[in-house]
Write a protein that holds these residues in place. Sequence first.
Motif, PDB file in Angstrom:
ATOM      1  N   ASN A 158      18.801  68.089  41.537  1.00  0.00           N
ATOM      2  CA  ASN A 158      18.255  69.172  42.343  1.00  0.00           C
ATOM      3  C   ASN A 158      19.217  69.625  43.441  1.00  0.00           C
ATOM      4  OD1 ASN A 158      18.160  67.248  44.273  1.00  0.00           O
ATOM      5  ND2 ASN A 158      15.936  67.027  44.299  1.00  0.00           N
ATOM      6  N   ARG A 159      18.762  70.598  44.182  1.00  0.00           N
ATOM      7  CA  ARG A 159      19.542  71.204  45.248  1.00  0.00           C
ATOM      8  C   ARG A 159      20.053  70.185  46.268  1.00  0.00           C
ATOM      9  NH1 ARG A 159      15.863  75.228  48.283  1.00  0.00           N
ATOM     10  NH2 ARG A 159      14.765  73.298  48.693  1.00  0.00           N
ATOM     11  N   GLU A 160      19.145  69.350  46.765  1.00  0.00           N
ATOM     12  CA  GLU A 160      19.515  68.385  47.795  1.00  0.00           C
ATOM     13  C   GLU A 160      20.629  67.468  47.299  1.00  0.00           C
ATOM     14  OE1 GLU A 160      16.451  69.122  46.847  1.00  0.00           O
ATOM     15  OE2 GLU A 160      15.534  69.971  48.646  1.00  0.00           O
ATOM     16  N   GLY A 161      20.468  66.992  46.053  1.00  0.00           N
ATOM     17  CA  GLY A 161      21.471  66.090  45.474  1.00  0.00           C
ATOM     18  C   GLY A 161      22.819  66.761  45.378  1.00  0.00           C
ATOM     19  N   ALA A 162      22.830  68.000  44.852  1.00  0.00           N
ATOM     20  CA  ALA A 162      24.093  68.699  44.627  1.00  0.00           C
ATOM     21  C   ALA A 162      24.844  68.940  45.931  1.00  0.00           C
ATOM     22  CB  ALA A 162      23.839  70.016  43.905  1.00  0.00           C
ATOM     23  N   ILE A 163      24.119  69.390  46.952  1.00  0.00           N
ATOM     24  CA  ILE A 163      24.798  69.692  48.223  1.00  0.00           C
ATOM     25  C   ILE A 163      25.368  68.413  48.837  1.00  0.00           C
ATOM     26  CG2 ILE A 163      24.475  70.561  50.577  1.00  0.00           C
ATOM     27  CD1 ILE A 163      22.345  72.471  49.411  1.00  0.00           C
ATOM     28  N   CYS A 164      24.533  67.357  48.874  1.00  0.00           N
ATOM     29  CA  CYS A 164      25.015  66.091  49.446  1.00  0.00           C
ATOM     30  C   CYS A 164      26.192  65.543  48.646  1.00  0.00           C
ATOM     31  CB  CYS A 164      23.903  65.036  49.463  1.00  0.00           C
ATOM     32  SG  CYS A 164      22.559  65.475  50.548  1.00  0.00           S
ATOM     33  N   GLY A 165      26.077  65.600  47.319  1.00  0.00           N
ATOM     34  CA  GLY A 165      27.125  65.060  46.455  1.00  0.00           C
ATOM     35  C   GLY A 165      28.444  65.783  46.658  1.00  0.00           C
ATOM     36  N   GLY A 188      31.759  64.053  48.216  1.00  0.00           N
ATOM     37  CA  GLY A 188      32.979  63.993  47.399  1.00  0.00           C
ATOM     38  C   GLY A 188      34.161  64.623  48.111  1.00  0.00           C
ATOM     39  N   ILE A 189      33.944  65.837  48.625  1.00  0.00           N
ATOM     40  CA  ILE A 189      35.061  66.557  49.246  1.00  0.00           C
ATOM     41  C   ILE A 189      35.496  65.889  50.540  1.00  0.00           C
ATOM     42  CG2 ILE A 189      35.846  68.747  50.224  1.00  0.00           C
ATOM     43  CD1 ILE A 189      33.368  69.981  48.835  1.00  0.00           C
ATOM     44  N   ILE A 190      34.517  65.522  51.366  1.00  0.00           N
ATOM     45  CA  ILE A 190      34.880  64.960  52.680  1.00  0.00           C
ATOM     46  C   ILE A 190      35.653  63.662  52.495  1.00  0.00           C
ATOM     47  CG2 ILE A 190      33.962  63.956  54.813  1.00  0.00           C
ATOM     48  CD1 ILE A 190      31.724  66.128  54.623  1.00  0.00           C
ATOM     49  N   ASN A 195      30.719  61.468  44.404  1.00  0.00           N
ATOM     50  CA  ASN A 195      29.924  62.679  44.209  1.00  0.00           C
ATOM     51  C   ASN A 195      28.821  62.445  43.168  1.00  0.00           C
ATOM     52  OD1 ASN A 195      28.958  65.224  43.474  1.00  0.00           O
ATOM     53  ND2 ASN A 195      30.934  66.229  43.686  1.00  0.00           N
ATOM     54  N   PHE A 196      29.195  61.849  42.022  1.00  0.00           N
ATOM     55  CA  PHE A 196      28.217  61.563  40.967  1.00  0.00           C
ATOM     56  C   PHE A 196      27.084  60.689  41.501  1.00  0.00           C
ATOM     57  CE2 PHE A 196      31.005  62.691  37.258  1.00  0.00           C
ATOM     58  CZ  PHE A 196      30.046  63.387  36.546  1.00  0.00           C
ATOM     59  N   VAL A 197      27.455  59.598  42.157  1.00  0.00           N
ATOM     60  CA  VAL A 197      26.454  58.636  42.618  1.00  0.00           C
ATOM     61  C   VAL A 197      25.533  59.270  43.672  1.00  0.00           C
ATOM     62  CG1 VAL A 197      26.120  56.448  43.846  1.00  0.00           C
ATOM     63  CG2 VAL A 197      27.879  56.633  42.073  1.00  0.00           C
ATOM     64  N   VAL A 198      26.143  59.933  44.659  1.00  0.00           N
ATOM     65  CA  VAL A 198      25.335  60.542  45.725  1.00  0.00           C
ATOM     66  C   VAL A 198      24.392  61.600  45.145  1.00  0.00           C
ATOM     67  CG1 VAL A 198      25.406  61.980  47.800  1.00  0.00           C
ATOM     68  CG2 VAL A 198      26.994  60.063  47.558  1.00  0.00           C
ATOM     69  N   THR A 199      24.921  62.461  44.274  1.00  0.00           N
ATOM     70  CA  THR A 199      24.082  63.497  43.682  1.00  0.00           C
ATOM     71  C   THR A 199      22.900  62.879  42.949  1.00  0.00           C
ATOM     72  OG1 THR A 199      26.060  64.817  43.348  1.00  0.00           O
ATOM     73  CG2 THR A 199      24.085  65.552  42.209  1.00  0.00           C
TER      74      THR A 199
END
Lengths: 83, 591
Positions: B505-512, B516-518, B554-558
Amino acid sequence: MSKNLQEYWRKNVTFMSFLLAIWAIVSYGCGILFVEPLNAIRIGGFPLGFWFAQQGSIYVFVCLIFIYYAYMQKLDREYDVHE
Amino acid sequence: MSILAWTYIMVGLTFGIYIFIAWISRVRDTKGFYVAGGGVPPLANGMATAADWMSAASFISMAGLISFLGYAGSIYLMGWTGGYVLLALLLAPYLRKFGKYTVPDFVGDRYYSDTARFVALVCAIFVSLTYVCGQMRGVGIVFSRFLEVPVNTGVLIGMAIVFFYAGLGGMKGITWTQVAQYTVLITAYLIPAVFISMKIAGTGIPQIGLGGTVQTGQYTGQYLLDVLDKLNTDLGFTAYTQPGAKSMLDVFCITFALMVGTAGLPHVIIRFYTVPSVRAARLSAGYALLFIAILYTTAPAVAAFARYNMIDTINDKPYAEAPSWFKNWEKTGLIAWVDKNNDGIIQYRAGKPFVGKPKFVKGKTGPLGQKIVANKLTNSPNELYVDRDIMVLANPEIANLPNWVIALVAAGGLAAALSTASGLLLVIASSISHDLYYRMINRKATEKQRLMVGRIMIGIAVCIAGYFGINPPGFVAQVVAFAFGLAASSFFPIIVLGIFSARTNREGAICGMLAGIIFTAAYIIYFKFMGGTKDQWLFGISPEGIGTIGMIINFVVTYVVSSMTKAPPEEIQELVNSIRTPRGAGAAVDH
């Protein structure tokens, strides 16, 4: 998703995983992890591990994409989802 | 005819073709501008993708890099081709079925969020902008070396050409010029490679010649790679075909980051929006890699031939008898020789001859006519400095090929740089004019306004790229390599999850994406700009390979955030179901 489409998707994912396993074996396996033992084997002037890393893996990559294309052409028709 | 005259003819002719193609494929609507009207045949898209992908770095630098690295150079060969398998199997068909214009488009719609769209947009622009500056510099360098114009004038000419055909024809203009550029660059790469292969290994197929036997000289009859192993070891380098000092985990991570980064690069992904169907997207990924593989399997052969040739013709030879190409390139400052032991003989060994790039003492030459360097000398017995980039550019001279071949190589280098630059500029222009202006600022913008904004953005992006091409900040070369790490840790995981897991979902994608980038950016900045040292590397992974870890994060957080928050709305589930089957892709509509 209808049952039919679920089955289509499952077959797609299974075949895809199979191809990705080959992808990983030729590049990370033959080209990196086992490069030293494979280098003991020679094909003509090539140490095998070196050949996989600089030639073989790339040939396999090309083949994998065309195999996937052919498989999906068939699968799309079988489940009547082709264009 | 002189090399210069031939070069003017070749470059003039190819530029004429690009401009002609741009004129006949000029566009009037946004669909033509963003995705070439969605009607590019798979074969043509394969060629365009190959040209889009293969930059000045692939054409000029890669073979030289492998030549010096030997087996260790394989990370680039596998890393920059293996990503296409991921692209073809995991991304291209589904993104084509989705059928919008840009990568942020998919992220924004799939995750029903303008925040997600905006994060993706910033990543796309950052990745593309760092990449394009290097291309403009490449254009300038080829101009200055082969056409004897100043680097800056070269950059300006390149800017004008790219602006003309990208601004006029958008994606449609770019696609068809890229098809022409692929033809030019692959011809320019193969002709010298074939000749050199015949000369050294006695076969016209470089890929076979690499494993062949040396035809002349003291090593006649021995396998080329055996000879290289022996020469390298004798001179103090790692054996050519054996792994070097890098840890296996690091090699693993760098290769993986390059593969995933390739699959996540926006200018490569958007090429698959231009084909008419899902079937065509799958097929054209295959053609693209096939066309790329022609160059990428030739490069290691060119690298080995060049290595052999260089050591064989220069090492332990008196400077006075050095071949003419050696002295030609010495004039450009890309080769330098310091006679440390005053014996008049060139000794090439492992290690740096002196500190940094050569700085010559003006107007002073040594007793044998060699240029004198002002750099601090090292203790290494090595007396020779060779810039890696000359391996491809000097090849035709080393093999005594006719002047028109040398001119063709110049045109090929320009084609490689221009084709990549134009693809990147289009990503920047479409991200801003479509995702930012139309989708987020002015939903009521007319077709005409959007097209105008797109063209203006190309103009602005060309100017920024040109500015950095003329005044390259010291960090561009380092940052380009990291474009991959950032692409790997931002787009790839959330696009894959967006297709293969309807629950994301949205929340996962944004956090992931942010995590990842940071993580990746912080790691790279710390080690490249803030003086972090090698012994602090996490698990011994270099900044080049850290994108792999960023991607996993990124994968795990998302995944974790998605499963803890509300499932995406019903219509998103339907969207995911619909992109999983090909039927109906042709009916993609403007939205």
